[in-house]
Design an enzyme around this catalytic site. Structure first.
Site, PDB file in Angstrom:
ATOM      1  N   GLU A 254     -18.870   3.423   5.186  1.00 48.50           N
ATOM      2  CA  GLU A 254     -19.871   2.659   4.462  1.00 48.50           C
ATOM      3  C   GLU A 254     -21.291   3.100   4.814  1.00 48.50           C
ATOM      4  OE1 GLU A 254     -19.356  -1.531   4.871  1.00 48.50           O
ATOM      5  OE2 GLU A 254     -20.898  -1.942   3.371  1.00 48.50           O
ATOM      6  N   ASP A 255     -21.547   3.350   6.085  1.00 38.47           N
ATOM      7  CA  ASP A 255     -22.934   3.537   6.513  1.00 38.47           C
ATOM      8  C   ASP A 255     -23.368   4.980   6.709  1.00 38.47           C
ATOM      9  OD1 ASP A 255     -23.221   0.850   6.421  1.00 38.47           O
ATOM     10  OD2 ASP A 255     -22.955   0.520   8.564  1.00 38.47           O
TER      11      ASP A 255
END
Ligand code: MN
Length: 522
Positions: free
Chosen positions: A84-85
């Site tokens: 996600e990051d």
């Protein structure tokens, strides 16, 4: 690089020392690799607090080790924000760590896309969806360990986000931990979120609890001594006696139920006695009732009749004779471990291979089927001793689980059938606002409308599914976004009964048709 590796060894030691059972050499190596990978992937990344992002992953891993999780889950916990990051390709993770760990990380990432939007009516569906989506229970446990650290550092998050995250924790994650039987996690999450959501009430309850525990504390030592003496006299050995004060949020909820009268809450202070066997539990109950007068109607045998989340213990409330009233909880070591860690304590994964996934899944599915499911109420009826029988709406396959469990020869196949079965029974659809509504399979926009509100059902004039106008008998599928159009002049039709699936819709339609039927028969 060599320096980094040395300090990573220390970090890994800090994590692994939190679990009682030692890790294998392969497990240690896997966690070290995951640590180095995460460290590199998040190297330019900081938290709101200004700390390096790695601190969050380190703390999440520590939470997982405390829950007794294995090296694969801890490695996935270290890597849970990588997709996600940092935008690292799934293929790279698969090549580095294999499919099992990739699956765990993807599961956590997927759960992150579901957001609580403060519509209390649908929180139950959202919780169910969380479970349904995590084919592997370890995904949920990583998510909970992640949320715990996010709550511990919530003060650094911008003010406008704090309340939403804390509400989501109270409505979704804490009850989830509770339903999975993870009491200590449930309590931690609740008490961390409480002051953000209800600051005034939090301060008030805190003050009341302080006063109450002062009152109990005066005589506590004397009472504990007489208890120890009585147990020794009766030859009850290897007991562990401790004392606990009820959690703030849990006290708050009970306080609301008891008409805001703190004196009606008898389990604010509790003495907990952990003994070796079930036989000892009943023996100790007898000794306690010989020593102190029990309060009528407050003896609860959750050993014979466990709570729906599996909780087992004997509770009794006693008058200590010096003006204080205290609850005593008696249980075995196994029950104590289960009460603190719940389903996590059963997830003892041999490195690489789930040891007992089938029975976990069976237990979870049994939980899913009970009426008390996620009611948010901690059952605390005066009788207490009602067995948690499945209700009539329990799918037959769930009722049969108990019998069929013994005959399972191929756990993998069984699990797959079970999952397929679960999805065959329910569809999860969304409102245009992203709220989740779960319905029986083959439900129509009519069922959806009545699930939202009977007024919407009674005046439905049209429906859009995924932005397209559809007929009202359209079957809804998982993930559909459903939008209902209403007109004040629209009325239910008896034809709807032919394709409606939910009881609510059928009842409401029949109710609105009734006056006409009477006219016909007259
Ligand atoms: Mn995270």
């Amino acid at each position: 690089m060599a320096d980094t590796e040395i300090s990573v060894q220390d970090k890994i030691k800090e994590i692994t020392s939190l679990r009682a059972a030692p890790f294998s050499k392969e497990g240690m190596m896997l966690m070290t690799r995951a640590y180095l990978f995460a460290l590199n992937a998040h190297k330019n990344h900081t938290r709101y607090s200004g700390e390096p992002y790695m601190v969050h992953l380190h703390e999440t891993a520590k939470n997982l080790a405390k829950l007794g999780m294995g090296s694969h889950t801890i490695a996935a916990g270290l890597l849970h924000d990588v997709i996600e990051d940092t935008g690292i390709d799934q293929k790279i993770i698969q090549a580095e760590f294999g499919n099992e760990i990739l699956g765990l990380i993807e599961g956590v990432t997927k759960l992150g896309t579901l957001k609580y939007r403060g519509l209390k009516r649908h929180t139950e569906s959202l919780r169910k969806l969380f479970i349904a989506m995590s084919k592997d229970l370890r995904v949920l446990i990583i998510k909970l360990a992640d949320r715990l650290h996010n709550m511990q550092t919530l003060m650094h998050v911008p003010l406008h986000k704090q309340k939403r995250i804390a509400e989501e924790t109270l409505e979704i994650f804490a009850p989830l931990a509770y339903r999975l039987g993870m009491r200590s996690l449930n309590r931690e999450l609740e008490d961390l979120a409480f002051p953000y959501v209800y600051p005034k009430e939090h301060a008030e309850i805190k003050k009341m609890l302080k006063q109450k525990s002062k009152e109990t504390g005066v005589h506590l030592e004397k009472n504990l001594r007489s208890l120890q003496k009585a147990l020794a006299k009766e030859n009850v050995r290897n007991t562990h006696i401790s004392f606990r004060i009820k959690g703030l949020y849990s006290t708050y909820k009970k306080w609301l139920r008891k008409n805001k009268d703190i004196n009606q809450i008898y389990d604010i202070s509790a003495i907990r006695i952990v003994v070796p066997s079930i036989h000892d539990c009943y023996h100790v109950l007898g000794i306690i009732h010989g020593l102190w007068r029990p309060m009528p109607g407050r003896i609860k045998d959750y050993i014979a009749f466990p709570k729906p989340n599996g909780y087992q213990s004997i509770h009794t409330t006693i008058f200590t004779g010096d003006g204080s009233i205290i609850e005593v909880q008696i249980r075995t070591e196994d029950m104590e471990r289960d009460a603190e860690f719940g389903i996590a304590s059963h997830l003892i994964y041999k490195e690489g291979r789930p040891a007992d996934e089938t029975s976990n899944f069976v237990r979870l599915m049994q939980l899913l089927s009970y009426r008390t499911w996620f009611s948010g109420e901690k059952s605390d009826s005066q009788s207490g001793a009602t067995p948690h029988a499945p209700d009539a709406s329990t799918p037959l396959w769930v009722q049969q689980l108990a019998e069929s469990q013994a005959e399972i020869t191929e756990p993998q196949e069984f699990l797959e059938n079970l999952r397929a079965d679960f999805f065959q029974h329910r569809v999860f659809v969304f409102t245009p606002m992203g709220d989740v509504v779960d319905l029986p399979v083959d439900s129509s926009p009519i069922d959806f409308a009545y699930a939202i509100h009977s007024d919407i059902g009674n005046h439905i004039s049209g429906a859009k599914v995924n932005g397209k106008l559809v007929s009202l008998d359209t079957k809804l599928h998982n993930g559909d976004v459903v939008e209902i159009q209403t007109k004040q002049s629209s009325k239910p039709s008896s034809k709807w009964l032919e394709f409606c699936k939910t009881g609510v819709a059928k009842r409401k339609i029949q109710a609105s048709l009734q006056p006409q039927d009477q006219n016909h028969s007259a």
